[in-house]
Design an enzyme around this catalytic site. Sequence first.
Site, PDB file in Angstrom:
ATOM      1  N   HIS A 193       0.831  -1.206   0.000  1.00 23.04           N
ATOM      2  CA  HIS A 193       0.000   0.000   0.000  1.00 23.04           C
ATOM      3  C   HIS A 193       0.868   1.260   0.000  1.00 23.04           C
ATOM      4  CE1 HIS A 193      -2.950  -2.999   1.113  1.00 23.04           C
ATOM      5  NE2 HIS A 193      -3.919  -2.113   1.017  1.00 23.04           N
ATOM      6  N   HIS A 235       2.091  -3.978   9.162  1.00 23.30           N
ATOM      7  CA  HIS A 235       3.466  -3.764   8.712  1.00 23.30           C
ATOM      8  C   HIS A 235       4.277  -3.092   9.809  1.00 23.30           C
ATOM      9  CE1 HIS A 235       2.687  -4.799   4.476  1.00 23.30           C
ATOM     10  NE2 HIS A 235       1.547  -4.149   4.621  1.00 23.30           N
TER      11      HIS A 235
END
Length: 271
Positions: A193, A235
């Site tokens: 992303h 993440h």
Amino acid sequence: MPASQPRSRARDRSNVLNRAEFLSLNQPLKGNQESRSSSRKQSGQAGAAGAQNSNPKERRQSQQLPEEDCMQLNPSFKGIAFNSLLAIDICMSKRLGVCANRASSWGGARSMINLLGITGHGIPWIAGTLICLVKSSTLAGQEVLMNLLLALLLDIMIVAGLQKLAKRKGPYDITPGLLDYLTMDTYAFPAGHASRAAMLSKFFLNHLVLAIPLRILLVLWALCVGFSRVMIGRHHITDVLSGFVFGYLQFRLVELIWMSSNTCQMLISIW
């Protein structure tokens, strides 16, 4: 002297320890000592032979062991610095994962943060680009949209390949969603992303005429999309930062292989 000898003999006879049944207590056991000494010599020789036989095997095994299994008694400064930074990254990422689950401090905002992350997903952007490409009637618009589609496809393939190589897991054990499986975004490093948001923001800033407020909002959107992945525990911080770097490199790659208008028209006619 002749009188003392009978006396000593009488004493020896009267001594109980001189009897036959007690002679073994007064005399050393030569046979046992010899057997013990011989057994010790044999065990010593066997141990030496075993050590000689085992030393080459142990040396071969130590030579065949990979470097990962060997203990580094004197680690280098780079290794210590890398491990320290990695530990700091994991610790900070866990602390910033305030929306990792419902029980977290910001667990109520998890759905909103997930919605922000969807705006940086590859599938909606590819679908929107295809729709705009079908409705576009200008050559310049079709050229930009075709190269944007190429950039999105390259981003998905590059990030998926890097994640398969690194195979780094996130700070929290979170199952990827359906859209993540479709784009093969199942590992943590690098953040897909973040790379996509950085690439798209740089692409739009370079090829679209936007006002200054829209430019600022575009950059803020890319930053929010990247760090929203840290907030939901998907993440690490370094995954997002590396995703920004890879996104910029992908933009530079697309600029190098930019398709001309004629190439885009040929591809559209084939499609």
